[in-house]
Design a protein around this motif. Structure first.
Motif: not given
Length: 404
Positions: A26-31, A33-38, A65-74, A330-334
């Motif tokens: 679920x956290x991945x899903x939120x992240x 969404x945040x990546x797309x918005x960013x 809206x400008x919050x970066x979440x790439x570190x969350x994925x790391x 897939x969402x991150x890639x496309x």
């Protein structure tokens, strides 16, 4: 406790593990969404002689809206992949061969990534005289070291270069940690060795960034200096440290629901503050990523080390959100190619007033594309891991035996 109660105990434990997995999903899903918005946020900035103007007026909303979440994925990636090494180093046991680990990571990320790179690159380079350097660097995960090509073709995919470096580092350092801890009789000493290694891996990139920024005055737009693994490995080190902490604690110090929720809230507030305060002249800008990684690790601790179900985690287990987490890669890639193509076709509203409509349109198109990509490309390719057994040996399905 009688033997008849053991299956029930195991069942409760498996339910708890499955619940934690759903919450991480679920956290991945939120992240995602945040990546797309960013990235829509970045696309809808207006630049003129007076500087950069965000697409919303409220500074409070802009910080979100400008919050970066790439570190969350790391952090999450490093936590999940380091757990087996941490358990082997601290509590004994064995780990899977490095070649099996790398094989499974390759079949997980490479097929979809290669297909996306080839599709996007071909659409932008229809003639033989195209940018072949860009293609080669993306296919070899080396574009993160090129100042000009780092954000070409698939802009967000620079982070996959760091993922690959992390995989190689983990395969090299994980077994070393296991061997270093094996002679140590005291569990506390083994924990200290593992924690010390994670701390060192976290500190080295911080020192690099500090020297580059304040020692040599390297501008923040020098992408190869601040986006390479030498600067961004702290995010992975924080996730590795979280894995060591969880293994070291075992069932001790489990956070009750209220404490887990409070820790997650404080951590989320810290990430928001970093986004709010992140301006080039501030320390929070220079050290945003290691600080954010620590905050994400603390937030995840409130999920994976809670003693029971936390009330607000029901949102994380919502089916639509866990499904979005399932297709998040897939969402991150496309999503960026989809956004840029829609913009090129004139199907997105004008900037900056059309920002919210643009977010809706991009999600309306990118999410179905991600779902199709997951089931057509990502999921089938992930099944290739069955070609190797638990020891990393090739399976011969025709002969019904395992061969080397």
């Amino acid at each position: 406790m009688t033997a008849t109660t053991l299956p029930g105990a195991r069942s409760e434990e498996s339910v708890a593990v499955r619940s934690k997995a759903e919450e991480i999903q679920g956290f991945r899903g939120i992240a995602a969404l945040s990546t797309v918005i960013f990235h829509v946020w970045q696309q809808y900035h207006v630049y003129d002689a007076a500087g950069s103007h965000p697409p919303v007026d409220s500074p409070y909303l802009a910080a979100l809206l400008s919050l970066e979440v790439i570190d969350f994925f790391f952090v999450v990636s490093a936590y999940l992949l380091t757990l087996s090494y941490a358990r082997a180093a601290i509590d004994g046991g064995s780990t899977r061969p490095g070649r099996l680990f790398l094989f499974r990571r390759a079949v997980r990320i490479v097929p979809l990534y290669f297909i996306a790179v080839l599709v996007v690159w071909s659409s932008r380079n229809p003639e033989l005289g195209g940018n072949w350097r860009d293609l080669v660097e993306h296919l070899t995960f080396t574009h993160v070291f090129d100042q000009q090509q780092i954000f070409y073709t698939l802009g967000p995919a620079w982070s996959l270069s760091l993922e690959v470096v992390f995989y190689l580092a983990l395969v090299a350092l994980g077994p070393l940690a296991v061997r270093a801890c094996r002679p140590l009789r005291r569990r506390g000493a083994r924990v200290a060795v593992c924690a010390g290694g994670c701390l060192l891996l976290f500190a080295l990139p911080v020192v690099w960034v500090a020297v580059a920024r304040y020692g040599y005055g390297v501008p923040h737009t020098d992408w190869t200096v601040y986006f390479g693994p030498q600067a961004r490995f702290s995010g992975f080190a924080a996730g590795m440290g979280l894995a060591v902490l969880v293994v070291a604690l075992r069932d001790r110090g489990r956070l009750p629901g209220g404490a887990a929720a409070a820790l997650s809230a404080v951590a989320a507030g810290a990430v928001y503050w970093l986004s709010w305060d992140s301006r080039p002249e501030n320390l929070s800008f220079t050290f945003y990523h290691p600080l954010a990684a620590l905050a994400w690790a603390a937030l995840m601790l409130g999920v994976v080390h809670a003693s029971g179900r936390v009330r607000w985690h029901r949102l994380l287990r919502a089916r639509w959100l866990t499904y979005l987490g399932l297709v998040s890669y897939s969402l991150f890639i496309w999503h960026e190619p989809v956004m840029l193509q829609l913009y090129h076709w004139g199907l997105l509203p004008g900037r900056p007033d059309g920002f919210w409509w643009a977010v809706a349109v991009v999600l309306l198109v990118a999410v179905p594309v991600a779902v199709a990509s997951y089931w057509v490309i990502e999921y089938p390719s992930s099944l290739l891991y069955r070609l190797r057994d638990g020891r990393g040996r090739r399976r011969d399905f025709y002969a019904g035996v395992v061969t080397r």
